[in-house]
Enzyme design. Structure first.
Site: not given
Length: 282
Positions: A180, A239
């Site tokens: 990601r 995150c």
């Protein structure tokens, strides 16, 4: 004995059911909003209450926020009282993702000044492997008298992150999985990639092969590689939406570091403004 980082299944088994202990099931699925509730209803640790990520451990998303804004302090404090939490209550959080979501409740309680909170090391898998039963009965408790003492210095908003990162004043660490971060994963985030200047430190690296947290020494070495001269004051954790970054914050606590800051909106807020730069490594 108070627990303020992690607790083993065997240690939890000795205290579960005590009147000054509250256990919370924090299971959650980004792809299935009802998945955590369904899992709780199918079986949970005796006495555990359900802590929902979307509605109780987060406030409603706005047009400019990230996916999981933290709740308003007093709203969360009221929820904690309703769950039967008081100033001396030992809180235990668990999930089925090795602390990825339980660490959010851990951090939120500490943000409000409550020290006696820990995450079940290894999660529900460890509990079941130890031969512990699950139940389907839902628990409820008399209201507690929890009072919040907010640690405002523990959070950073998106504008502060953008300005201080450009000025070289912070070290931004991203807890998302590497694919990601690089942008190789094109499905999970609406915009793939990462914040320019951020470093990748996936939360999964905090764990051993059996899903438990590494030793304090190993975690200390892991974070020492990204904390300039050991100055945790420069460290900011992020995150996707301010959830799994709390796993890194818990690991930093285990390693002996002083509390670092959390970029609440994280990647899901950063990409809300198309003017903000994005980097991909693919």
């Amino acid at each position: 004995m108070a627990f303020n980082t992690i607790i083993s299944a065997q240690e939890l088994a000795k205290i579960v059911g005590n009147e000054d202990v509250r256990v919370f099931d924090c299971r959650f699925s980004l792809k299935d909003p009802e998945g955590g509730l369904k899992a709780y209803q199918s079986g949970h640790i005796a006495g555990a209450q359900r802590a929902d990520m979307d509605t109780q451990l987060s406030s409603a998303m706005t047009e400019t926020s990230g996916r999981h804004p933290i709740p308003q302090a007093e709203v969360l404090a009221e929820q904690l009282r309703a769950w039967g939490i008081s100033k001396d209550t030992q809180v235990i959080a668990y999930d089925d993702m090795f602390g990825a979501f339980g660490s959010r409740l851990w951090w939120l309680l500490r943000w409000l000044g409550h020290e006696n909170v820990a995450v079940l090391d290894g999660g529900l898998k460890t509990w079941q492997e130890a031969g512990m039963d699950l139940v389907t009965d839902e628990a409820s408790y008399a209201a507690g008298d929890f009072q919040a003492a907010v640690n405002d210095a523990w959070v950073m908003d998106v504008d502060s992150v953008e300005a201080q990162l450009a000025a070289g004043e912070i070290t931004l660490v991203d807890a998302r999985p590497a694919d990601r971060f690089t942008g190789k994963d094109q499905q999970t985030d609406p915009v793939p990639g990462h914040v320019p200047g951020a470093q990748s430190l996936p939360f999964g690296g905090n764990l051993t092969s059996d899903g438990k947290f590494q030793s304090a020494e190993a975690l200390n070495q892991r974070f020492a590689e990204v904390i300039p001269q050991g100055d945790v004051a420069q460290l900011v954790n992020m995150c996707g939406s301010g959830v799994t970054a709390c796993h890194n914050l818990l690991a930093q606590k285990i390693a002996g570091y002083q509390p670092a800051r959390l970029f609440i909106g994280s990647w899901s807020q950063w990409i809300r403004d198309p003017k903000r730069a994005v980097v991909t490594d693919v």
